[in-house]
Design a protein around this motif. Structure first.
Motif, PDB file in Angstrom:
ATOM      1  N   ALA A  15       0.844  -1.204   0.000  1.00 23.73           N
ATOM      2  CA  ALA A  15       0.000   0.000   0.000  1.00 23.73           C
ATOM      3  C   ALA A  15       0.871   1.243   0.000  1.00 23.73           C
ATOM      4  O   ALA A  15       0.599   2.212  -0.718  1.00 23.73           O
ATOM      5  N   ALA A  16       1.963   1.208   0.792  1.00 25.78           N
ATOM      6  CA  ALA A  16       2.850   2.371   0.851  1.00 25.78           C
ATOM      7  C   ALA A  16       3.434   2.659  -0.513  1.00 25.78           C
ATOM      8  O   ALA A  16       3.559   3.816  -0.927  1.00 25.78           O
ATOM      9  N   SER A  17       3.797   1.594  -1.231  1.00 25.53           N
ATOM     10  CA  SER A  17       4.398   1.836  -2.539  1.00 25.53           C
ATOM     11  C   SER A  17       3.363   2.368  -3.526  1.00 25.53           C
ATOM     12  O   SER A  17       3.712   3.011  -4.504  1.00 25.53           O
ATOM     13  N   LEU A  18       2.072   2.091  -3.258  1.00 28.59           N
ATOM     14  CA  LEU A  18       1.023   2.619  -4.131  1.00 28.59           C
ATOM     15  C   LEU A  18       0.860   4.120  -3.985  1.00 28.59           C
ATOM     16  O   LEU A  18       0.378   4.795  -4.895  1.00 28.59           O
ATOM     17  N   VAL A  19       1.269   4.633  -2.818  1.00 34.16           N
ATOM     18  CA  VAL A  19       1.069   6.053  -2.556  1.00 34.16           C
ATOM     19  C   VAL A  19       1.749   6.881  -3.629  1.00 34.16           C
ATOM     20  O   VAL A  19       1.256   7.915  -4.045  1.00 34.16           O
ATOM     21  N   ALA A  20       2.913   6.362  -4.069  1.00 30.62           N
ATOM     22  CA  ALA A  20       3.684   7.130  -5.048  1.00 30.62           C
ATOM     23  C   ALA A  20       2.854   7.455  -6.279  1.00 30.62           C
ATOM     24  O   ALA A  20       2.963   8.548  -6.832  1.00 30.62           O
ATOM     25  N   THR A  21       2.040   6.503  -6.719  1.00 30.12           N
ATOM     26  CA  THR A  21       1.197   6.778  -7.879  1.00 30.12           C
ATOM     27  C   THR A  21      -0.093   7.447  -7.411  1.00 30.12           C
ATOM     28  O   THR A  21      -0.952   6.820  -6.795  1.00 30.12           O
ATOM     29  N   GLY A  22      -0.191   8.712  -7.691  1.00 28.91           N
ATOM     30  CA  GLY A  22      -1.251   9.523  -7.101  1.00 28.91           C
ATOM     31  C   GLY A  22      -2.659   9.038  -7.391  1.00 28.91           C
ATOM     32  O   GLY A  22      -3.574   9.212  -6.591  1.00 28.91           O
ATOM     33  N   SER A  23      -2.861   8.381  -8.536  1.00 24.84           N
ATOM     34  CA  SER A  23      -4.222   8.071  -8.979  1.00 24.84           C
ATOM     35  C   SER A  23      -4.922   7.083  -8.060  1.00 24.84           C
ATOM     36  O   SER A  23      -6.147   7.038  -8.004  1.00 24.84           O
ATOM     37  N   THR A  24      -4.181   6.271  -7.348  1.00 22.52           N
ATOM     38  CA  THR A  24      -4.813   5.230  -6.548  1.00 22.52           C
ATOM     39  C   THR A  24      -5.196   5.703  -5.156  1.00 22.52           C
ATOM     40  O   THR A  24      -5.570   4.914  -4.305  1.00 22.52           O
ATOM     41  N   ARG A  25      -5.076   6.998  -4.911  1.00 27.71           N
ATOM     42  CA  ARG A  25      -5.266   7.461  -3.542  1.00 27.71           C
ATOM     43  C   ARG A  25      -6.684   7.187  -3.025  1.00 27.71           C
ATOM     44  O   ARG A  25      -6.866   6.804  -1.876  1.00 27.71           O
ATOM     45  N   PHE A  26      -7.622   7.337  -3.935  1.00 25.54           N
ATOM     46  CA  PHE A  26      -9.010   7.093  -3.551  1.00 25.54           C
ATOM     47  C   PHE A  26      -9.162   5.656  -3.036  1.00 25.54           C
ATOM     48  O   PHE A  26      -9.701   5.404  -1.963  1.00 25.54           O
ATOM     49  N   LEU A  27      -8.628   4.749  -3.819  1.00 26.16           N
ATOM     50  CA  LEU A  27      -8.683   3.337  -3.458  1.00 26.16           C
ATOM     51  C   LEU A  27      -7.977   3.094  -2.129  1.00 26.16           C
ATOM     52  O   LEU A  27      -8.453   2.367  -1.264  1.00 26.16           O
ATOM     53  N   LEU A  28      -6.869   3.767  -1.990  1.00 25.43           N
ATOM     54  CA  LEU A  28      -6.054   3.528  -0.804  1.00 25.43           C
ATOM     55  C   LEU A  28      -6.778   3.949   0.470  1.00 25.43           C
ATOM     56  O   LEU A  28      -6.714   3.271   1.500  1.00 25.43           O
TER      57      LEU A  28
END
Lengths: 452, 497, 488
Positions: A15-28
Motif C-alpha cells: 500500500a505504501a508503494s502505491l502512494v507514489a502513484t497519485g491516482s490510486t489514492r481514492f482506493l487507498l
C-alpha cells in the motif's frame, strides 16, 4: 504458513508503494482500515507458529506464540479502527500522501516487529515503524510539531543505537544466533549480562517511555493527527514492551538488582507521570502522560519478573491482557479527542459520558478490564516478592495511590474535553471507529483468557 | 592454461571500448552510447560467468614474465570477483547515468574514453594476481581518473585535479617503494589465500612491519584514510558520475581493496596479527571513521558532505580488515560492496538535484521530496542504509563488524561504530527532513525540465535501481550469491589454508 | 648475409647523404622515404639474426684489427640500431611533412639527417675507441648543422654553443683515447679492458678525462647548459632526433668505456660522482622544466633530467654483485630505449601543438584537450613514460633501477628515482592542466594533417608498451655491454 505472515507484513508495504502513484489514492483511503486484516486473521486463527526463512536477512523467523498473539491482535484492531477514523477525518486533507505513506510504513513496521522471531527482523520492523512515525509526528508541519519531531527523532536514534549494541552483545553471547529466543536464553545463562541488559532496557525504554527516556513522548504523541496519536500511544509504544519481553531472560534467571531498578522506574513512571499529567492543558497531552503512567504498570511487572523468575509462568498472560486493555482503551481515548461533540446540551452531556467509558476502564473501576489488570498485578507482586524487594510491603498502597492519581488525571482529561468546542454537524464515521475501539477495549480483554 | 581468455576478455572489453570511443569523433553520440552500454553489459556477463566458475572452484588466470623475475599475473579468485562484480555492476549503472548526465555537454568523447579506461584499470586491480600487477593497474587508475576529475576545465576543477594528482602520485611512490622493498626482501609478490610471509625469518620482522606501513600508507591515500584523505572532498567538483566512480566504483575502493590484498594475501591475517600491525591499523581506521563523520556534519555542500561520509565509510572496510577473525573480514569485505551501492545512489541523487533543480547545498533542498519523489526516495533509502538501519545494506555491515569486533576481543570498536552511526544520523537525517518535511522556499536555483518524468529518465532510473539493490542486498543477505554469502565464501577460503 | 647487412647499415646512410645533397627537398624526401624503409628492413633483419644466432664480431672488409675496423655486433648494439631506425624513420617522416619546403635551406635537412644516422650506427656497432670517436664526431657535426636549420639568429647562437661544448667533449675524449693507446697499445675495447689489469695513474686519468668529455656531450649536469637552448630552438623533428638519439650516443660510449675499464681501475669515486651529478640533473632539470614558460623548453629540460637517470648506471654497476650490476644495466638500457621513444614522441607532439596553437607558450594550450585531443593524447602518453608510470618502459626501467639500488645497499639512488618520478609528474601534469582549461566555445586552432599526428602517437604507444614486453626485449639484449660471441 509463511505466506500468511508475509501477507500480513507485505500488504501495508505494498500500500505504501502505491502512494507514489497519485491516482490510486481514492482506493487507498478505502483500503486503509482493512490493511491490518491479514494480521488480524493471523492473530485469531493461528495459535503457535514458527517458520524459519534461512535466506531472508541474516536468517529470519516468523513467530507467533501466546506472548505475541495479543500484541498482534491489539495492534491489528487498533490500526484498523484508527485507519477508519483517519479515512473519515483526513481524506482529502493537506499533505495526505505524506500521511498515507507514513501510516502504511509505520503499520508495516509495527506488524513486522510483532511477528519477527529473529532480532534483525524485529529491529528492522522497529526501525521502520520508528522512522515512519516521524512522518506522522511532524505531519501538522507547525513549529510545535517540527520541534516535537526533532526531539522524537533524536531520542529514537539514540534508542536505536543502544538497541544495536545490546542486540550485538546478546547475539555474541548466543554464539552468533540472531534468534530472539536464543538470545534470551543466552542472556539468562551468561555470567555477565549486565551491559547487554542495560543497553536493551535503554533501547526499548525509549519507545516504552521509561522515566528519563520519556520526555519526547508528551511532545510527540499529541502533535500527530488524532488517529496517529492513537496508534502511537496505543500500539507503537507497546513495541518497546514487546522488545523487553522477547529478549530479556524472563523466567530463566533472577536478576535482583536489575529487577529492583526496573520496578523502581516503573513506579516512578506510574506515579510521576500521572502526577505530572494533571498539570497539562491539553487533552491529548494528558493522555500521553497517562500512557507513560500506564506503561509504568508493565514496567513494574517486568521488574518483578526479573527479581523473581518463577513469577513469569504465572504472569506471562498478564502482559497480553494489559496490551489488549490499554492499547484499545488508549486508542479509543485518543480518538475521542477528535470527535465532534454535538452542540445541543443534552446530547453533548450524553456524548461526554459515553466517551468517558474507556477512561473508567483505564482507571480500573470494577467490571472493567483495567480492574482485572490491576488486580492480577497486585496479587502477583504482593505475594511472590516477599523479601526480595525491600519496599515490597508498600507496593499495594502505591498501586492504590496510582489508581487515585489516574482517576485525577483522566478527570482532568475529561474536563479539558468537556470545555472544548461543540459542533453542530456530527460526522458519523469517526464515531463508528471510536465505538468499535471502545467496545472492543471494554469487552475483549474480559474474554482474553478464553481467547488466548 | 585453461580459462585464460576470460580474465583477458573482461579487461579487454572496456579497454577496447575505450579505444573505440577515443577514435570516434565527438559528435557520434549514439554510436558511442551503444559501444558504452554494450561493453558494460558484456563485461557484466563475463564477470558473472567468471564468478559462477570461481564458485565452482574453476581456475581462471594468465601469467607471463614481464620483467626479469617479475610476472604479470591475472587471476580470478573469490576476493577478486567481489570487487570485479561490484565495479562491473555499478559501471553499467554509472555509464547509463553518465550518458544522461552529460547530454549536450562538450568533451564527451574524452570523458567516456577515460571513463572506460578507468573501469578497465579497476578490473585489472581486481584481477591482479600479484602486488606488481596490482601496482600497474593502480597507477593506471590514477592517470585515467585525472582527466575525469578536471573534466569541467574550470579553475576549481583544475585545482582539485592538482590536489588529486599530488596525493595519489605521492601515495603511488610510497607504495612502489614498499613493493620494491618487499620484493627485495622476500622475492615473492604473489597473492595467495592465507598469505605467504608466515615462514619468514624473525630477523626480518621489523623490516616487514616497516614495509607494511609503507604499503598501507601508499594504499591509504586512495582509501582516504586520515590524514591522507584531503583530495577526496576537493575532488567532488567533478561531475556526479565521476564522483560515483571515485567514491563507489573505483578509486577509493581500489585503495581499500589493496589493503585487503596486502593483509590477507601477502602477509596473511594470522601473520599480520602476530606482527602486531593490525591493532594500529584498526586505530587509524577507527579514527578515520569518526573524523570523517564529524567533518561531514559541518559541510553545507551536499556533495562535500557525501565526500566526507565516504572517508568515514571506507574506513569501515579497513576496520573490518584489521579485526582479526572471519567475522570482521566478512564485515569489511561486504562493506566493499554495500558502501559502493549506497554511495553510488547518494551521488546519483545529488547529481539529479544539481542537474534538475540547480541545488548544490543542503539548505536548498527544502521541499525537494515532493518535487522529485523517486530520487528523494532513493536518497532516503541509501541514507538510512548508511546510518545502518535494518534491513538495509549498511546494517548488515555494521552487524558483521560489531560481531567481528566482539569476536576479536576488540570491543572498543563497538562504541566507534555506534558513534559513527549517530553521526551518520546527524548528518543524513536533516537532509531527509528537508527533503520531505520542509516546504519549498520560493523557486529552485536553476530548474530545468528534463523529460516527462521528474528528471531525465537516464538520471532517474540508475539511482532507483541501486536503491532497490540497497534494500535487496540487506533483505536477501543470507541468500546464496548475496554479497554477504560471497564474503563468507572469501573469508572461509582466507582462514582455511 | 651478415656482411650485406653490415655494409648496408653503415654505407646506405652515407650514400643517401650524398644523394640527398644533390636533390631538392621534395625529391630528397622521396628518396629518403625509400632509404628509411631500407634501413628499417636491414635493422630488423640484423636484429632478428642476432636474436636467433647471438652476437658476433665483424671485421669490415675482412681485415682484422688493428689493421682493419672491427665491429661488435651484439644484442645491445642491434637493439640500438633498430631503435635508431625506428625513431629516425619517425622523425624523418614527420620532418618531411613538418618542414616548410619553400625555405631554401631546409633541403639541407636530408643530407644532415642521413649523416647523423650513419654516425649513430657507427657508434652502436663500433668495436674500438677510435671508431667510436669518428662516429661521435660525425654525429656532432650533423647535429649542429641540424640545429642551425632552426633559422633565426638565436638558433645560430645555440648551435655555436652546442658546437663548442661538443668539441670540448670530443677533444677530451680523444686525449683519453690517446693516453690509453700509449698505455696499452690497443684501441679495441676488449683489448683495453684486458690490458687494464691493475690501476695505473695514466689509465685512470684517461678514463676520467674520457668520461668528462662524454658527460659534456651527453649534457650531464652541470655540463648541460648547451642542451636546452639547442633542443628548444631546433625544429621539432630535429629536437626529437637530438633528444631521442644523439645524447644517447655519448652516453653509450661512456657506458662501454666504464664497463670495460671502471672495475679494473677501481674508480668507485668517479662512479659515485657521476651518480651524484646524475641525481642533481634529475632534480635541477625537472625543476627547470617546471618553470619554463615555453613548451619546447619544458621538454628540453626534461631531457636534462631524464639523462640524469642514465648516469645512475655508474655507481650501481661498480663494486656490486654481478646480478645487481646486470639489473642496473638492464634498467638503464630500458631507460635509454623508452626515453628515446617517449622523448621523440613528445617533441614531435609538441611541434604539432605549437603548430596548432601558433604559440610556443604553455598557457596557449588552453582548450587543446577539447579541440586537438589526438596530439595532446600522444604528448600525454609520452609523459606517462617519462613519469615512470606503469606500464611504460620508463616504469620498467625505474623498477629495475630501484631493485638494483636497494640490492646494492645504495638506497639513496632509490630516493632519487622516486623523487624524480614525482618531479616529472609535476611538469608533465602542468602541461595537462594547461590543456584541460576550458576557454572558448569555438575552435580557434589550426588542425595539422592526420599523418603528422599519428607519428608521435605510434612512438608514444611503443614507449608505453615497452614495459609490457620488457622481458623479451631484455632477453634479446642478452648480456648487455659484453659477453659477445665471435663470428665464425
Amino acid at each position: 504458513m509463511s505466506w500468511a505472515f508475509s501477507a500480513a507484513v507485505l500488504l501495508p508495504l505494498l500500500a505504501a508503494s502505491l502512494v507514489a502513484t497519485g491516482s490510486t489514492r481514492f482506493l487507498l483511503w478505502r483500503l486503509l482500515p482493512w490493511l491490518p486484516l491479514p494480521a488480524l486473521l493471523l492473530a485469531t486463527q493461528v495459535r503457535d507458529a514458527s517458520v524459519d526463512i534461512p535466506w531472508l536477512m541474516l536468517g529470519a523467523r516468523w513467530q507467533l506464540d501466546t506472548l505475541r498473539s495479543p500484541f498482534l491482535l491489539a495492534a491489528s484492531l487498533l490500526w484498523g479502527g484508527a485507519g477508519l477514523y483517519a479515512r473519515a477525518v483526513l481524506e482529502g486533507a493537506e499533505r495526505e500522501r505524506w500521511f498515507l505513506s507514513s501510516w502504511c510504513l509505520a503499520l508495516a513496521g509495527n506488524l513486522w516487529l510483532i511477528v519477527a522471531g529473529d532480532a534483525v527482523g524485529f529491529y528492522a520492523g522497529f526501525a521502520l515503524m520508528t522512522f515512519a512515525a516521524w512522518g506522522l509526528v511532524v505531519h501538522a508541519d507547525s513549529p510545535r510539531a517540527l520541534w516535537a519531531g526533532k526531539v522524537y527523532i533524536a531520542m529514537a536514534v539514540l534508542g536505536e543505537l543502544a538497541l544495536l549494541a545490546g542486540l550485538l552483545l546478546a547475539s555474541e553471547l548466543a554464539g552468533g544466533s540472531v534468534l530472539l529466543a536464543e538470545m534470551a536464553t543466552a542472556l539468562g545463562r551468561s555470567q555477565q549480562p549486565g551491559l547487554a541488559l542495560g543497553l536493551l532496557l535503554t533501547g526499548f525504554g525509549v519507545k516504552a517511555g521509561l522515566p528519563l527516556l520519556h520526555f519526547w513522548l508528551p511532545l510527540a504523541h499529541p502533535v500527530a493527527p488524532t488517529p496517529a496519536s492513537a496508534v502511537l500511544s496505543g500500539a507503537m509504544i507497546k513495541a518497546g514492551l514487546l522488545g523487553w519481553l522477547v529478549v530479556l531472560p524472563l523466567g530463566l534467571t533472577s536478576l535482583p538488582a536489575w529487577g529492583t531498578m526496573v520496578m523502581a522506574l516503573g513506579l516512578i513512571a506510574l506515579l510521576g507521570a500521572a502526577l505530572r499529567g494533571i498539570w497539562t492543558r491539553e487533552a491529548k497531552t494528558v493522555l500521553a502522560w497517562s500512557s507513560i503512567s500506564q506503561m509504568g504498570l508493565a514496567t513494574l511487572m517486568l521488574g518483578a519478573v526479573l527479581v523473581e523468575p518463577a513469577l513469569w509462568w504465572l504472569v506471562s498472560g498478564w502482559f497480553g491482557l494489559f496490551v489488549l486493555h490499554h492499547g484499545l482503551a488508549k486508542g479509543a481515548l485518543f480518538l475521542s479527542v477528535g470527535l465532534s461533540l454535538p452542540g445541543a446540551p443534552v446530547a453533548r452531556g450524553l456524548a461526554l459520558l459515553v466517551v468517558a467509558l474507556p477512561a473508567l476502564s483505564v482507571i480500573g473501576l470494577p467490571l472493567t478490564s483495567g480492574e482485572a489488570v490491576k488486580r492480577w498485578l497486585k496479587d502477583s507482586v504482593s505475594g511472590d516478592l516477599a523479601g526480595a524487594v525491600p519496599w515490597q510491603p508498600w507496593l499495594p498502597h502505591l498501586l492504590s495511590l496510582s489508581t487515585l492519581l489516574t482517576l485525577l488525571l483522566l478527570l482532568r482529561w475529561w474536563w479539558l474535553l468537556r470545555s472544548g468546542d461543540g459542533s453542530t454537524a456530527v460526522a458519523t464515521l469517526p464515531w463508528v471507529a471510536w465505538l468499535l475501539l471502545a467496545a472492543l477495549s471494554l469487552g475483549l480483554p474480559l474474554y482474553a483468557p478464553i481467547l488466548l | 592454461m585453461s580459462g585464460a581468455w576470460l580474465p583477458l576478455a573482461t579487461l579487454a572489453t572496456s579497454l577496447l571500448a575505450s579505444l573505440i570511443i577515443f577514435a570516434l569523433p565527438e559528435h557520434r553520440h549514439s554510436i558511442r552510447t551503444t559501444v558504452n552500454i554494450l561493453a558494460a553489459t558484456l563485461k557484466l556477463a563475463l564477470v558473472a560467468a567468471m564468478t559462477w566458475g570461481v564458485f565452482q572452484g574453476r581456475f581462471y588466470g594468465i601469467s607471463y614474465e614481464m620483467l626479469p623475475g617479475v610476472r604479470f599475473v591475472l587471476r580470478a579468485d573469490a576476493v577478486a570477483m567481489l570487487f570485479a562484480g561490484l565495479s562491473a555492476l555499478l559501471w553499467l549503472f554509472t555509464t547509463l547515468y553518465a550518458v544522461g548526465y552529460l547530454e549536450g555537454s562538450p568533451n564527451r568523447s574524452r570523458f567516456f574514453g577515460f571513463f572506460s579506461l578507468c573501469v578497465a584499470s579497476t578490473l585489472g586491480i581486481a584481477l591482479a594476481g600479484n602486488l606488481f600487477t596490482f601496482f600497474l593497474f593502480y597507477e593506471m587508475l590514477t592517470l585515467s581518473t585525472y582527466p575525469l576529475v578536471v573534466h569541467r576545465g574550470t579553475p576549481k576543477a583544475l585545482r582539485a585535479g592538482r590536489q588529486y594528482i599530488i596525493y595519489t602520485l605521492g601515495g603511488g611512490a610510497v607504495l612502489l617503494l614498499g613493493v620494491v622493498l618487499l620484493y627485495q626482501l622476500e622475492g615473492d609478490l604473489a597473492f595467495r589465500e592465507t598469505g605467504h610471509l608466515m615462514g619468514s625469518d624473525p630477523a626480518r620482522y621489523p623490516a616487514l612491519i616497516g614495509i607494511f606501513a609503507l604499503l598501507v600508507a601508499g594504499l591509504g591515500v586512495k582509501a582516504a584514510l586520515v590524514p591522507l584523505h584531503g583530495w577526496l572532498p576537493t575532488a567532488m567538483v567533478a561531475p556526479a558520475p565521476v564522483s560515483a566512480l571515485l567514491h563507489a566504483v573505483a578509486v577509493v575502493k581500489a585503495g581499500a581493496f589493496g589493503i585487503v590484498r596486502v593483509v590477507y594475501d601477502i602477509y596473511g591475517i594470522d601473520f599480520a596479527a602476530s606482527l602486531g600491525v593490525l591493532e594500529p591499523l584498526a586505530w587509524v581506521a577507527a579514527f578515520t571513521v569518526i573524523y570523517g563523520s564529524l567533518r561531514a556534519l559541518w559541510q553545507s555542500d551536499l556533495k562535500r558532505r557525501l565526500a566526507f561520509s565516504t572517508v568515514s565509510q571506507i574506513a569501515y572496510i579497513v576496520l573490518g580488515i584489521s579485526l582479526f577473525g572471519p567475522l570482521g573480514t566478512v564485515g569489511g569485505l561486504v562493506h566493499l560492496l554495500h558502501q559502493g551501492i549506497m554511495k553510488v545512489t547518494l551521488f546519483f541523487c545529488a547529481g539529479n538535484y544539481a542537474e534538475t533543480l540547480g541545488v548544490h547545498r543542503v539548505d536548498e533542498l527544502d521541499g525537494a521530496g515532493p518535487r522529485m519523489p523517486l530520487t528523494s526516495l532513493a536518497f532516503t533509502v541509501a541514507a538510512f542504509g548508511m546510518i545502518g538501519i535494518p534491513p538495509l545494506a549498511g546494517f548488515v555491515t555494521k552487524w558483521m563488524l560489531g560481531r567481528g569486533a566482539l569476536a576479536a576481543d576488540m570491543a572498543w570498536v563497538i562504541p566507534v561504530l555506534l558513534l559513527s552511526s549517530l553521526l551518520n544520523a546527524l548528518y543524513f537525517l536533516p537532509i531527509v527532513y528537508r527533503l520531505w518535511f520542509r516546504p519549498l522556499r520560493g523557486d529552485w536555483p536553476a530548474e530545468r525540465a528534463l523529460g516527462r518524468l521528474e528528471t531525465h529518465a537516464l538520471l532517474l532510473w540508475p539511482p532507483v535501481f541501486t536503491a532497490v539493490l540497497t534494500v535487496l542486498v540487506g533483505v536477501l543477505a543470507a541468500a546464496p550469491f548475496s554479497p554477504l554469502a560471497w564474503a563468507d565464501l572469501v573469508a572461509l577460503r582466507m582462514y582455511l589454508p | 648475409m651478415s656482411s650485406l647487412l653490415m655494409a648496408g647499415l653503415l654505407f646506405t646512410p652515407l650514400a643517401w647523404a650524398v644523394l640527398c645533397l644533390l636533390l631538392a627537398f621534395r625529391a630528397a624526401r622521396l628518396a629518403s622515404v625509400i632509404g628509411m624503409l631500407l634501413q628499417m628492413a636491414l635493422s630488423l633483419a640484423l636484429w632478428a639474426w642476432v636474436a636467433e644466432q647471438g652476437g658476433f664480431f665483424y671485421h669490415l672488409g675482412g681485415w682484422a684489427p688493428p689493421l682493419g675496423i672491427g665491429l661488435r655486433v651484439d644484442g645491445l648494439a642491434v637493439t640500438f640500431v633498430l631503435l635508431t631506425a625506428l625513431v629516425g624513420a619517425a622523425c624523418g617522416l614527420h620532418a618531411g611533412l613538418y618542414l616548410d619546403p619553400s625555405r631554401p635551406w631546409q633541403r639541407y635537412f636530408w643530407p644532415l639527417f642521413w649523416m647523423l644516422w650513419a654516425g649513430l650506427n657507427a657508434v652502436w656497432l663500433a668495436g674500438d675507441l677510435f671508431n667510436l670517436y669518428v662516429g661521435l664526431e660525425l654525429i656532432t657535426l650533423a647535429a649542429v648543422g641540424l640545429v642551425v636549420l632552426g633559422g633565426a639568429a638565436p638558433a645560430l647562437e645555440a648551435a655555436l654553443r652546442y658546437l663548442f661544448a661538443a668539441l670540448i667533449g670530443s677533444l677530451a675524449y680523444l686525449l683519453g683515447v690517446a693516453l690509453l693507446y700509449a698505455e696499452f697499445g690497443s684501441l679495441s675495447l676488449v683489448g683495453v679492458g684486458e690490458g687494464a689489469g691493475s690501476a695505473s695513474p695514466a689509465a685512470s686519468f684517461a678514463l676520467l678525462i674520457m668520461l668528462f668529455g662524454l658527460a659534456v656531450k651527453a649534457a650531464l649536469f652541470p655540463g648541460h647548459t648547451w642542451l636546452p637552448p639547442a633542443h628548444g630552438i631546433a625544429r621539432a623533428p630535429v629536437s626529437a632526433l637530438l633528444s631521442g638519439l644523439v645524447v644517447k650516443a655519448a652516453f653509450y660510449v661512456a657506458a662501454r668505456v666504464w664497463l670495460e675499464l671502471g672495475p679494473a681501475l677501481e674508480a668507485a669515486v668517479v662512479g659515485v660522482l657521476l651518480g651524484v651529478a646524475g641525481s642533481a640533473a634529475v632534480c635541477w632539470g625537472s625543476w627547470q622544466a617546471l618553470r619554463q614558460p615555453q613548451l619546447k623548453l619544458v621538454v628540453a629540460w626534461s631531457s636534462v633530467a631524464q639523462i640524469g637517470y642514465l648516469f645512475l648506471l655508474f655507481p650501481l654497476s661498480h663494486g656490486v654483485p654481478e646480478a645487481v650490476s646486470l639489473q642496473a644495466q638492464q634498467g638503464v638500457t630500458l631507460q635509454v630505449i623508452s626515453h628515446a621513444l617517449a622523448k621523440s614522441a613528445m617533441f614531435l607532439a609538441a611541434g604539432n601543438l605549437i603548430l596548432s596553437v601558433r604559440s610556443k607558450r604553455v598557457e596557449a594550450l588552453a582548450g587543446v584537450s577539447r579541440y586537438l585531443p589526438l596530439s595532446l593524447f600522444s604528448f600525454g602518453l609520452a609523459g606517462v613514460s617519462l613519469m615512470g608510470m606503469p606500464p611504460s618502459g620508463g616504469f620498467a626501467a625505474k623498477w629495475l633501477l630501484l631493485q638494483a639500488s636497494l640490492a646494492s645497499g645504495q638506497w639513496w639512488w632509490a630516493a632519487v628515482l622516486l623523487v624524480g618520478g614525482l618531479l616529472a609528474a609535476a611538469y608533465v601534469f602542468r602541461i595537462y592542466r594547461a590543456s584541460f582549461q576550458e576557454v572558448e566555445e569555438s575552435d580557434p586552432f589550426y588542425h595539422p594533417p592526420r599523418s603528422l599526428e599519428i607519428i608521435p602517437l605510434v612512438l608514444a604507444l611503443l614507449a608505453l608498451g615497452l614495459g609490457l614486453v620488457a622481458e623479451p626485449v631484455l632477453s634479446v639484449l642478452g648480456l648487455p655491454f659484453g659477453g659477445e660471441v665471435l663470428s665464425p
